[in-house]
Design a protein around this motif. Structure first.
Motif, PDB file in Angstrom:
ATOM      1  N   UNK A 318       0.825  -1.207   0.000  1.00  0.00           N
ATOM      2  CA  UNK A 318       0.000   0.000   0.000  1.00  0.00           C
ATOM      3  C   UNK A 318       0.856   1.252   0.000  1.00  0.00           C
ATOM      4  N   UNK A 319       1.873   1.231   0.843  1.00  0.00           N
ATOM      5  CA  UNK A 319       2.786   2.375   0.892  1.00  0.00           C
ATOM      6  C   UNK A 319       3.492   2.567  -0.452  1.00  0.00           C
ATOM      7  N   UNK A 320       3.939   1.455  -1.037  1.00  0.00           N
ATOM      8  CA  UNK A 320       4.694   1.537  -2.283  1.00  0.00           C
ATOM      9  C   UNK A 320       3.857   2.191  -3.389  1.00  0.00           C
ATOM     10  N   UNK A 321       2.585   1.790  -3.496  1.00  0.00           N
ATOM     11  CA  UNK A 321       1.708   2.397  -4.504  1.00  0.00           C
ATOM     12  C   UNK A 321       1.567   3.900  -4.268  1.00  0.00           C
ATOM     13  N   UNK A 322       1.402   4.237  -3.003  1.00  0.00           N
ATOM     14  CA  UNK A 322       1.199   5.637  -2.665  1.00  0.00           C
ATOM     15  C   UNK A 322       2.460   6.466  -2.932  1.00  0.00           C
ATOM     16  N   UNK A 323       3.613   5.889  -2.622  1.00  0.00           N
ATOM     17  CA  UNK A 323       4.868   6.606  -2.845  1.00  0.00           C
ATOM     18  C   UNK A 323       5.041   6.892  -4.336  1.00  0.00           C
TER      19      UNK A 323
END
Lengths: 399, 143
Positions: A318-323
């Motif tokens: 989830x973090x990776x997509x957002x980053x």
């Protein structure tokens, strides 16, 4: 951004170069200053000498060295705290066969014998912390040689302090530095098709110094974005720094050895994009397990906690997509005001403001010193011989 | 006026009845918006600089624009202090007005975000400080 990616138009390249320059300043605002670094070094050398001067023969074989972000050059100021973390290993060459709790106690006892260290000392589960208020704190983790590691690895206490577990801070640092030293292949070598291209009549953005080290900056950008992202969700689920650092370092190696880029921003984005590629996963007895192995020793899975709590893996993705999305937003920002908003959202107010202030101050200083000019296709530029100079003026206005 | 020959303000011009209207598109920085500017100049007059697009007052979201002679219908930029003779009619517009307009737009975008104008300058008659500065610059009371 492989071999076939078309060459970006000059204006886009100038935009990306400027964003690189802004991100570089943002990272500078987040890391230990050279003065702080020097101070930290003096202090850890002093504490190392104090420990090694112990009457206990085991501590006399202790040597202290940096590990983690301070050793790698990827420090990021923690959110909402003034103190940086400086991680140290207290390696006891003669400590083999001694239980971790005993060695940890030896170090703690010795530190308490010194009035200065006693006043700074705080006990942590696996290490001792020396708090230097409003500067940094130093965590000293005991380690002993790992006789089973052919790569010079060490053993460090597990969280319960009952067992030794394999690690290799020195080997990890060596591998990281080897990867960071790989030079990306840039399609636009200095001056080619850019400065010399009369048809476009565009100069490269002159104030852009580029990234000091693309891999290190990628790690700092990733870690800071993670801190800000998880601050409002659940900081306990955030991927640990060594995961981000390892994935980015592997991705950097993959990208620079497989692709050619025409600017550093595309490289940065590609490194972040390829982060998950090297995560290994297997379904064992109906459970999905994750592995991010420490390549410099046997048996250290950085993703171990993901296997106890699957929400951690989800949180990483989830973090990776957002980053990725936040980085795309920055690249698409139109106007310095939009850029500033994007930076604040992704990295927090303080470093965003510092990066923007640095940009404004550079321009204002150049204006005062008569070094500011306007270049075709670029706009305001500093010290560019082909630019039209900006003469002294005083903005005026109606009441 | 050399506007035509300088690539930093490449655009189109109209000369009619002694009045020049020059239109060009510019960005103060690569990461800035593209702005359509219009410079109007009459022989022996002073150049007037307008921002035709985007609508600056819309970008300002209700705040009064700093350092303009007029807010509406089209903002006209105040780029220099007339009394200090920073601009005179013998000066090339592409070497004075055009770079100053880029500088104005740079500080404008920053102002949009921070609400602080970091480009310096004066707002006449609005503050006593402006008058003090005028007196200091012109101690003989000229102009």
């Amino acid at each position: 951004m492989g071999f076939d990616a078309p060459l970006s138009p000059p204006h886009l390249i100038a935009q990306k170069a400027q964003l690189v320059a802004v991100l570089e300043r943002l990272c500078e605002a987040l890391e230990l200053t050279p003065t702080q670094f020097e101070l930290a070094k003096q202090r850890h050398e002093a504490v190392g000498e104090w420990l090694a001067a112990s009457p206990d023969p085991r501590l006399r074989t202790l040597s202290i060295y940096l590990q983690g972000s301070t050793a790698l050059g990827t420090t990021v100021k923690p959110l909402g705290r003034n103190e940086h973390d400086v991680d140290l290993v207290g390696h006891i060459a003669d400590g083999g066969g001694v239980p971790p709790a005993i060695l940890k106690k030896l170090i703690g006892d010795r530190l308490r014998q010194n009035g200065h260290y006693r006043s700074l000392l705080e006990e942590m589960p696996r290490c001792w912390r020396l708090n230097y208020a409003s500067e940094f704190h130093q965590d000293i983790t005991p380690s002993v040689p790992n006789p089973l590691c052919s790569n010079g690895g060490e053993l460090v206490p597990d969280k319960t302090l009952r067992e030794w577990m394999p690690s290799n801070p020195k080997g990890y640092r060596r591998l990281f530095e080897q990867r960071a030293a790989l030079q990306p292949r840039m399609r636009l070598a200095k001056g080619i098709g850019f400065r010399g291209d009369a048809a476009t009549d565009i100069e490269p953005y002159p104030a852009a110094g580029g990234f000091k080290s693309t891999l290190r900056r990628a790690v700092q950008i990733g870690k800071r974005h993670r801190d800000v992202y998880f601050d409002t969700i659940d900081p306990g689920l955030a991927p640990i720094s060594v995961i981000l650092t390892t994935l980015l370092a592997r991705s950097y190696e993959y990208c620079v050895t497989h692709f050619v880029y025409d600017n550093e921003l595309d490289l940065l984005y590609d490194i972040v994009r390829h982060m998950p590629d090297s995560i290994e996963s297997q379904v064992i007895q109906g459970r999905r397990l994750w592995f991010i192995w420490n390549e410099t020793t046997n048996g250290e899975n950085f993703a171990e906690k993901w296997n106890n709590d699957p929400r951690r893996a989800e949180a990483f993705f989830g973090w990776h997509q957002r980053a990725l999305r936040d980085l795309e937003v920055l690249a698409a920002a139109e106007g310095l005001d939009q850029l500033s908003k994007g930076l604040r959202g992704a990295f927090g107010q303080a470093p965003a403001n510092k990066a923007m202030d640095a940009l404004i101050n550079e321009m204002s200083d150049a204006r005062r010193n008569g070094r500011l000019g306007v270049s075709p296709g670029v706009g305001l530029s500093i010290g560019s011989p082909r630019a039209t100079g900006v003469r002294s003026n005083t903005f005026f206005g109606a009441p | 006026m050399n506007l035509r020959s300088n690539p930093i303000c490449a655009g189109t011009g109209l000369l009619r009845a002694g009045r020049l209207v020059w239109r060009y598109t510019t960005s103060p920085m690569p990461l800035s918006r593209a702005y359509q500017l219009r410079i109007e100049y009459r022989q022996d007059g002073v150049p007037h600089v307008f921002v035709d697009d985007p609508d600056l007052t819309r970008l300002a979201e209700g705040r009064r624009l700093p350092h303009v002679y007029q807010q509406r219908p089209t903002p006209r930029l105040c780029l220099y202090l007339p009394r200090a003779r920073e601009w005179s009619s013998w000066m090339r517009i592409d070497q004075t007005i055009v770079p100053w307009a880029a500088l104005w737009l740079f500080y404008f975008e920053e102002w949009l975000d921070s609400d602080a104008w970091k480009g310096g300058g004066e707002h006449p008659l609005s503050k006593p400080a402006a008058c003090t500065l005028c007196l200091r610059r012109w101690p003989l009371g000229g102009n």
